[in-house]
Motif scaffolding. Structure first.
Motif, PDB file in Angstrom:
ATOM      1  N   LEU A  61      49.326 -25.564  14.312  1.00 44.94           N
ATOM      2  CA  LEU A  61      50.612 -25.591  15.004  1.00 44.94           C
ATOM      3  C   LEU A  61      51.456 -24.375  14.655  1.00 44.94           C
ATOM      4  O   LEU A  61      51.364 -23.842  13.542  1.00 44.94           O
ATOM      5  CB  LEU A  61      51.386 -26.862  14.605  1.00 44.94           C
ATOM      6  N   TRP A  62      52.267 -23.954  15.624  1.00 51.28           N
ATOM      7  CA  TRP A  62      53.199 -22.852  15.423  1.00 51.28           C
ATOM      8  C   TRP A  62      54.616 -23.327  15.747  1.00 51.28           C
ATOM      9  O   TRP A  62      54.827 -24.107  16.679  1.00 51.28           O
ATOM     10  CB  TRP A  62      52.839 -21.682  16.321  1.00 51.28           C
TER      11      TRP A  62
ATOM     12  N   ALA B 289      47.951 -18.764  19.575  1.00 49.75           N
ATOM     13  CA  ALA B 289      46.988 -19.804  19.916  1.00 49.75           C
ATOM     14  C   ALA B 289      45.951 -19.291  20.916  1.00 49.75           C
ATOM     15  O   ALA B 289      44.756 -19.573  20.796  1.00 49.75           O
ATOM     16  CB  ALA B 289      47.715 -21.021  20.479  1.00 49.75           C
ATOM     17  N   LYS B 290      46.428 -18.516  21.910  1.00 47.61           N
ATOM     18  CA  LYS B 290      45.500 -17.963  22.909  1.00 47.61           C
ATOM     19  C   LYS B 290      44.521 -16.995  22.266  1.00 47.61           C
ATOM     20  O   LYS B 290      43.306 -17.020  22.548  1.00 47.61           O
ATOM     21  CB  LYS B 290      46.304 -17.242  24.001  1.00 47.61           C
ATOM     22  N   ALA B 291      45.011 -16.150  21.360  1.00 47.68           N
ATOM     23  CA  ALA B 291      44.131 -15.179  20.696  1.00 47.68           C
ATOM     24  C   ALA B 291      43.091 -15.889  19.842  1.00 47.68           C
ATOM     25  O   ALA B 291      41.905 -15.520  19.844  1.00 47.68           O
ATOM     26  CB  ALA B 291      44.966 -14.225  19.853  1.00 47.68           C
TER      27      ALA B 291
ATOM     28  N   ASP C 197      50.598 -27.299  24.574  1.00 49.20           N
ATOM     29  CA  ASP C 197      52.036 -27.048  24.549  1.00 49.20           C
ATOM     30  C   ASP C 197      52.716 -28.215  23.841  1.00 49.20           C
ATOM     31  O   ASP C 197      52.045 -29.085  23.266  1.00 49.20           O
ATOM     32  CB  ASP C 197      52.582 -26.851  25.970  1.00 49.20           C
ATOM     33  N   ARG C 198      54.030 -28.258  23.861  1.00 46.03           N
ATOM     34  CA  ARG C 198      54.760 -29.279  23.121  1.00 46.03           C
ATOM     35  C   ARG C 198      54.352 -30.697  23.559  1.00 46.03           C
ATOM     36  O   ARG C 198      54.162 -31.586  22.727  1.00 46.03           O
ATOM     37  CB  ARG C 198      56.268 -29.064  23.302  1.00 46.03           C
TER      38      ARG C 198
ATOM     39  N   ALA D 112      53.725 -24.749  20.284  1.00 45.94           N
ATOM     40  CA  ALA D 112      52.353 -24.316  20.568  1.00 45.94           C
ATOM     41  C   ALA D 112      51.398 -24.876  19.531  1.00 45.94           C
ATOM     42  O   ALA D 112      51.750 -25.026  18.349  1.00 45.94           O
ATOM     43  CB  ALA D 112      52.264 -22.790  20.592  1.00 45.94           C
ATOM     44  N   GLY D 113      50.195 -25.183  19.980  1.00 43.36           N
ATOM     45  CA  GLY D 113      49.190 -25.713  19.066  1.00 43.36           C
ATOM     46  C   GLY D 113      47.788 -25.399  19.543  1.00 43.36           C
ATOM     47  O   GLY D 113      47.565 -25.001  20.697  1.00 43.36           O
TER      48      GLY D 113
END
Length: 413
Positions: free
Chosen positions: A141-142, A151-153, A169-170, A186-187
């Protein structure tokens, strides 16, 4: 032909070595000062880290260094006294982070982690503790919107290595973990990662399996190791143990035993802490959760919810420094409805080498002396394959992973 073996160290790596050697018909004595699974293997987050294939000292470390130096980042506490006492080790650690080394070290770690869930599932079934295995993945989680790009990277990187993940997403985060407070935009859910509810109990169960199959377990502190004829002798305060070969799997204490033999494995330690927190009534997590910005795991354990700290780069035996775990405790209360601390704060040490890869193989110039340590923060995950690699090489078989990246000769001349 090897008929008998001493395995020194009863953590996950040592117990795994003992089981793998025993499976090949070798008589094994497992020696440790404490009961199996009571040291480093006890205190981790219990994650079977299939996705932990990037070394800690990777190229992204360089732009982050400035933020770590003031000891204000939760991921790292650096003792300058320790750093100045061993500047060569720290410089080698940084040197190994250069981009040209990254791909080879990622491939090496991947060779150890790829089958970790399958290997543990098989061992846990044999040991009668399959109920301790969770296959619900992990959730990273961010806390800021920058987490979407992160998360995408990470998703793309893992996919390039055949590891599936799901960007959340949330709302997606709330769907998989409804009890989390909605502070994470973001997760990343990684379904293939496994976990256990008590890494110490799992290690102890593997040791009990070894004993049930006729293995010998001795609780004694090893004070010396020396060649005895064509074999090896381990000395303790209560007596000596002899065998054809010896496997040193003492984690952060391995260097203490090897240095009198003139062997310096360039071993150092990363200290870490955990606490157990009690959840409020009705609140629960289904899997370990990693808070990337606050640098801690929350993991459901049989003792409660274990929160783990970042890395404390202090001397192995220095007094506790609770700055990081105190910060973790506060951050965890922000993320989840906890209701106080249960039990004492635990501290342990992870064995680490400058290239963040373990040492797995025969010691140069010392036939019959095998080394199995330096698995850093993934020793619980990689213990079983480390044991299989050692046993295969001892018996002249092809090991399940290429041993070259882990050869002791890269640091021991």
């Amino acid at each position: 032909m090897t008929k008998s073996a001493l395995v020194l160290g009863a953590g996950m790596v040592g117990v795994s070595c003992a089981l793998a050697l025993q499976k090949r018909g070798i008589t094994v004595t497992l020696v440790d000062r404490r009961e199996p699974g009571c040291e480093t293997s006890y205190g981790n987050a219990g994650v079977l880290a299939l996705s932990s294939i990037v070394p800690l000292n990777n190229p992204s470390l360089f732009p982050s260094i400035a933020g770590y130096l003031g000891n204000r980042h939760p991921a790292l506490n650096l003792s300058w006294r320790r750093a100045l006492a061993r500047p060569g080790w720290l410089l080698r650690f940084l040197w190994e982070a250069r981009p040209s080394q990254a791909a080879a070290r990622i491939a090496a770690l991947e060779s150890l982690t790829a089958c970790t869930v399958e290997r543990h599932r098989a061992l846990m079934t044999e040991a009668g503790v399959a109920h301790r295995l969770r296959e619900t993945g992990t959730l990273k989680l961010w806390r800021t919107d920058a987490g979407h790009a992160a998360a995408k990277a990470e998703h793309d990187f893992l996919k390039s290595h055949g590891i599936e993940s799901e960007i959340l997403d949330r709302q997606g985060i709330s769907a998989v973990e409804p009890s989390l407070n909605p502070i994470f935009p973001a997760g990343l859910l990684i379904p293939a990662v496994g976990s256990v509810d008590s890494p110490g109990a799992v290690t102890a169960a593997y040791a009990a399996l070894f004993a049930d199959r006729g293995g010998r377990i001795e609780q004694a502190e090893v004070t010396g190791l020396a060649r005895q004829g064509t074999g090896w002798r381990a000395s303790t305060a209560t007596g000596a143990f002899d065998a054809d070969i010896a496997v040193v799997a003492l984690g952060p204490w391995s260097g203490d035993l090897l240095k009198p033999l003139g062997l310096d494995p360039k071993l150092d330690v990363e200290r870490g802490y955990h606490r157990h927190l009690k959840a409020r009534a009705g609140a629960r997590l289904s899997r370990p959760v990693y808070d990337a910005d606050a640098a801690y795991y929350m993991a459901p354990m049989e003792q409660g919810y274990r929160v783990t700290s970042g890395v404390d780069l202090s001397d192995r035996d220095a007094p506790d420094d609770h700055r990081q775990i105190d910060g973790v405790t506060k951050a965890a209360h922000e993320a989840f409805p906890f209701d106080g601390v249960t039990g004492e704060t635990w501290r342990g040490a992870r064995p680490t080498l400058p290239d963040s890869l373990p040492m797995i193989g025969e010691a140069p110039g010392n036939p019959g002396l095998w080394l199995a340590f330096g698995n850093q923060h993934i020793g619980f995950s990689t213990g079983p394959i480390t044991g299989e690699m050692i046993a295969a090489m001892v018996c002249g078989e092809t090991p399940p992973a290429d041993p070259k990246p882990f050869r002791p000769g890269r640091y021991i001349g």
